[in-house]
Design an enzyme around this catalytic site. Structure first.
Site, short mmCIF file in Angstrom:
data_model
loop_
_atom_site.label_atom_id
_atom_site.label_comp_id
_atom_site.label_asym_id
_atom_site.label_seq_id
_atom_site.Cartn_x
_atom_site.Cartn_y
_atom_site.Cartn_z
N GLY A 242 62.47 -40.09 -23.59
CA GLY A 242 62.82 -39.47 -22.32
C GLY A 242 62.64 -40.43 -21.16
O GLY A 242 63.36 -40.37 -20.19
N PHE A 243 61.62 -41.30 -21.26
CA PHE A 243 61.34 -42.29 -20.21
C PHE A 243 61.08 -41.66 -18.86
O PHE A 243 61.24 -42.30 -17.82
CB PHE A 243 62.47 -43.33 -20.11
N THR A 471 56.13 -41.55 -28.70
CA THR A 471 55.17 -42.64 -28.58
C THR A 471 54.12 -42.62 -29.68
O THR A 471 53.49 -43.64 -29.94
CB THR A 471 54.46 -42.54 -27.22
N ILE A 637 42.15 -49.12 -28.02
CA ILE A 637 43.45 -48.82 -28.61
C ILE A 637 43.23 -47.97 -29.87
O ILE A 637 42.58 -48.39 -30.82
CB ILE A 637 44.20 -50.13 -28.94
N THR A 642 51.10 -48.46 -33.36
CA THR A 642 51.92 -47.71 -32.39
C THR A 642 51.71 -48.29 -30.99
O THR A 642 52.62 -48.25 -30.16
CB THR A 642 51.57 -46.21 -32.39
N GLN A 646 54.57 -49.68 -28.37
CA GLN A 646 54.80 -49.27 -26.98
C GLN A 646 55.02 -50.48 -26.08
O GLN A 646 55.90 -50.48 -25.22
CB GLN A 646 53.60 -48.47 -26.45
N GLY A 711 46.04 -44.64 -21.61
CA GLY A 711 47.41 -44.53 -22.11
C GLY A 711 48.11 -45.86 -21.91
O GLY A 711 47.78 -46.61 -21.00
N GLY A 713 51.75 -46.18 -22.41
CA GLY A 713 53.20 -45.99 -22.48
C GLY A 713 53.96 -46.73 -21.39
O GLY A 713 55.15 -47.01 -21.54
N GLU A 714 53.31 -47.02 -20.28
CA GLU A 714 54.04 -47.57 -19.14
C GLU A 714 53.60 -48.96 -18.71
O GLU A 714 54.40 -49.73 -18.18
CB GLU A 714 53.93 -46.58 -17.96
MO1 MOS Z 1 56.73 -41.29 -17.66
S1 MOS Z 1 58.01 -41.87 -16.16
O1 MOS Z 1 55.57 -40.57 -16.71
O2 MOS Z 1 57.58 -40.24 -18.65
#
Ligand code: MOS
Length: 748
Positions: A242-243, A471, A637, A642, A646, A711, A713-714
């Site tokens: 979804g990003f 993720t 981690i 995984t 990411q 986290g 992911g970003e």
């Molecule tokens: Mo992220 S932009 O918080 O899915």
């Protein structure tokens, strides 16, 4: 439901946290048995197709549905006059319900962006609904849309963080950088399209949704439909990413639900790829002026970051480009401002690393320009400006190892081999450029509830109303519960993606993993206490005091026994004739500041560095990103496999951000996002992916939770684009301040 794969003997020796197990849901995904939203089908289900406007500004003069209504299989054509009532999500300051496009669909006849839905056809088959949508005749009174790409301030800018006197310090600084950086509108292109399958039973809705936040979706959609939240159940078992585009509801959600209710039949709607560029958000265009003032030995004395971003006509979407600027470096005088410019575009939304990612393109590019001016190595410049405390909040950090990210990265990349002169490095007949940038992203927790059930058959079930955007949340949860109970993760069934489950966090802001830990640990403790209690009733520990029993490694043992002499918990439950015990945990997101605004007592962020090598062949104008190294200070981690996945995915996305991604609005005709397909909107492919190396420093952030997990992911996307732009400067001598970097920019 997913279970873990068997592991190698080597992995068995490690604790469950930190073990690189494959994704527990991997087999379901590769065998095609994972049910994504649009995989849901029901007897009598109908198909809905929206009719998008073909202008970006104006009004609907006439809407003629007569031909469409007579077409085969057509059940209804909905529009403003027959869809019924939608309600606006009430304004709420505490972000308890979030929606970026606040205007409900069909609310009026005004068109404010290209592709805005004006009608909805519903038919027995997808093809019939599409044909009917094509046959709806809409005439417009068109006005000239405003889709410009040069932004000018509309109102007084909003001052974000400020300290000292940034203007005075800049004016007197011996070394100055004053530049403006532009990042274009970018469109989320997850493989999975947005979709809704709506089922209405006469009282309640069940909505199968592509959502990164089932709980918010339940609250927002129920508010818009005017039904109590308990009458709306949201299901989202698997997401094809979804990003950020799937964080909040969009107009197709309530249209589909309303159609299902009106027709009393299940209805499926899939947003097509073209509409994905129009109606479900994008990262807005940003235009950022950075002013840095420094001493001759490279100490920052003034930082000013003034950003503008476009938004839609009705919504004030603030990208928050200065998210990272106030805490990244030590600087006594700082001021950051933001402003929104309203254009005839769809409403923007969060896209991976919103704010910080475009913001760091500007700030870190400016830092590189400062390093060049000072003739100081860019790594050294960052080291000289490292800070022990968050000067914006005047608080210590929970855990900050940016310095080590810089030194470890420089060493692993062989940065000391870099010669600073433009075009001075060569390899295999190519010009080589090396660039680097620092990275940071928020580390926060949200409220979370979870339940763990230990069953007499030896299986374990953990349930939480969060979702896995792709993720690895299924895998993280199996590992967290496995660690907490000392049970192999392949015995643990993870149940997610249903708003009927205990309320879990959204999958966004890199907050899900950290949010889950405290609730899961409490649930595990309570469930294991119940096993201890059951043990006193019958079996080998019958009559013992609970205080004398210990649960460890999935077994019950007496305090005076060694743990290996313990009895497996399932045997204890069987002896006590208890089929299962369960425990629930709940935790508060004390650290929330990105969305929830609760002031933290400590400043919590992740940090990192990006080192990039590009190759440049001036003879044929060929630019490649050949090699990257990312060092991440992202807490402990949970799963390096995984986790690495990411960061690598983010770096590949960063290559796309730097070199390719760019949503183009057609300012010559009707204001459409004109490259609205995967041929014309270029994203990185495998062939564009560099050789990537990823290092996790792995310092537990135990202020955030007991496992010390943040986290990730970003954070991996932060800093990639400025590192590439700096490497391109090093190779070519051309400083590109407007993304994407195009070959045309580099032709001398
Ligand atoms: Mo992220 S932009 O918080 O899915």
């Amino acid at each position: 439901m997913p279970t873990a794969q068997s592991e190698t003997a080597e992995n068995q020796a490690l604790s469950v946290i930190g073990r690189p197990i494959p994704r527990v849901d991997g087999p379901l995904k590769v065998s095609g048995t994972a049910t994504y939203t649009s995989d849901h089908n029901f007897p009598g289900m109908l198909y809905a197709v929206p009719v998008p406007s073909t202008i970006a500004k104006g009004t609907i003069a006439a809407l003629d549905t007569s031909a469409a209504e007579k077409m085969p299989g057509v059940r209804a054509v909905f529009h403003r006059e027959n869809i019924g009532r939608f309600f606006r999500v009430p304004p709420n300051d505490d972000f308890s319900i979030v929606i970026d496009e606040n205007r409900p669909p069909f609310e009026d006849d005004t068109i404010r962006y290209y592709g805005q839905y004006v009608a909805l056809t519903v038919a027995d088959t997808l093809e019939q609904a599409q044909a009917a949508a094509d046959a709806v005749k809409v005439t417009y009174d068109e006005e000239t849309p405003d889709v410009r790409t040069k932004l000018t301030q509309e109102q007084e800018p909003k001052v974000g963080s400020q300290r000292g006197d940034a203007t005075a310090a800049f004016n007197t600084a011996p070394i100055k950088v004053d530049q403006t950086y532009v990042t274009p509108a970018e469109t989320h292109n997850p493989i999975e399209l947005h979709a809704t399958v709506a089922v209405w039973d006469g009282t309640r809705f069940t909505l199968y949704e592509t959502t990164q936040s089932i709980k918010n979706h339940q609250l927002a959609v129920s508010a818009m439909l005017g039904v109590p939240p308990e009458n709306v159940r949201i299901v989202s078992r698997f997401l094809g990413s979804g990003f950020g585009g799937k964080l909040w509801p969009w107009t197709h959600d309530v249209l589909t639900a309303a159609a299902a209710r009106a027709l009393n039949r299940p209805v499926k709607l899939v947003v097509d790829r073209k509409m994905m560029f129009q109606t479900v958000g994008h990262r807005p265009l940003t235009q950022q002026r950075i002013r840095l003032g420094a001493t001759t030995n490279g100490k920052l004395v003034s930082t000013q970051h003034d950003s503008l971003n476009h938004s839609s006509i009705l919504d004030d979407y603030d990208e928050g480009c200065a998210e990272a600027t106030p805490h990244l470096y030590r600087c006594p005088n700082l001021r950051v401002t933001s402003g929104v410019v309203h254009l005839n575009v769809g409403t923007p939304t969060s896209m991976r690393g919103p704010g910080a990612v475009p913001g760091l393109f500007a700030l870190e590019s400016a830092m590189d320009e400062l390093a060049v001016k000072l003739n100081i190595d860019p790594v050294e410049l960052r080291l000289r400006n490292d800070t022990e405390i968050d000067e914006a909040l005047n608080l210590p950090f929970t855990s900050r190892h940016l310095k080590e990210c810089l030194t470890v990265g420089a060493e692993k990349f062989d940065w000391h081999q870099r010669t600073p002169a433009v075009g001075s490095m060569k390899k295999d007949g190519l010009i080589v450029g090396w660039g680097m940038a620092a990275a940071t992203w928020i580390a926060n927790r949200l409220d979370c509830e979870a339940t763990i059930e230990l069953k007499a058959d030896g299986s374990v079930r953990v349930a939480c109303g969060t979702q896995d955007i792709g993720t690895g949340t299924y895998t993280m949860l199996a590992q967290m519960v496995g660690e907490a109970l000392g049970i192999d993760p392949d015995k643990i069934q993870v149940v997610l993606g249903d708003s009927a489950l205990p309320t879990g966090p959204l999958s966004g802001g890199s907050m899900a993993t950290a949010s889950l830990v405290p609730a899961v640990l409490e649930a595990a403790k309570k469930a294991s206490e119940k096993v201890q209690f059951a043990a006193t009733a019958a079996g080998p520990f019958s009559g013992q005091s609970v205080a004398n029993l210990i649960f460890s490694n999935g077994r019950i043992h007496r305090k005076d026994q060694s743990p290996s002499d313990g009895v497996p918990y399932e045997q204890v439950l069987q002896a006590a004739k208890v089929s299962s015990v369960s425990g629930s945990g709940s935790s508060k997101g004390d650290f929330t500041d990105a969305l929830g605004i609760t002031k933290p007592k400590l400043s919590s962020h992740s940090f990192g560095t990006q080192f990039v090598e590009v190759t440049w062949q001036p003879e044929i104008a060929r630019l490649r990103v050949s090699r990257t190294l990312t060092v991440i200070d992202g807490g402990r981690i949970i799963n390096p496999r995984t986790g690495r996945n990411q960061i690598e995915g983010a770096v590949v996305m960063g290559v796309g951000m730097a070199l390719f991604e760019h949503t183009i609005y057609d300012d010559q005709h009707h204001g459409a996002p004109i490259n609205s397909n995967l041929a014309d909107y270029v994203v990185s492919t495998h062939a564009d992916a560099p050789a990537m190396d990823v290092v996790f420093l792995d310092y537990p952030d135990t202020h955030l939770n007991a496992f010390g997990a943040r986290g990730i992911g970003e954070i991996g996307l932060a800093g990639v684009a400025p590192a590439i732009a700096s490497a391109v400067y090093h190779a070519t001598g051309v400083r590109v301040r407007e993304l994407p970097i195009r070959i045309e920019d580099l032709l001398g």
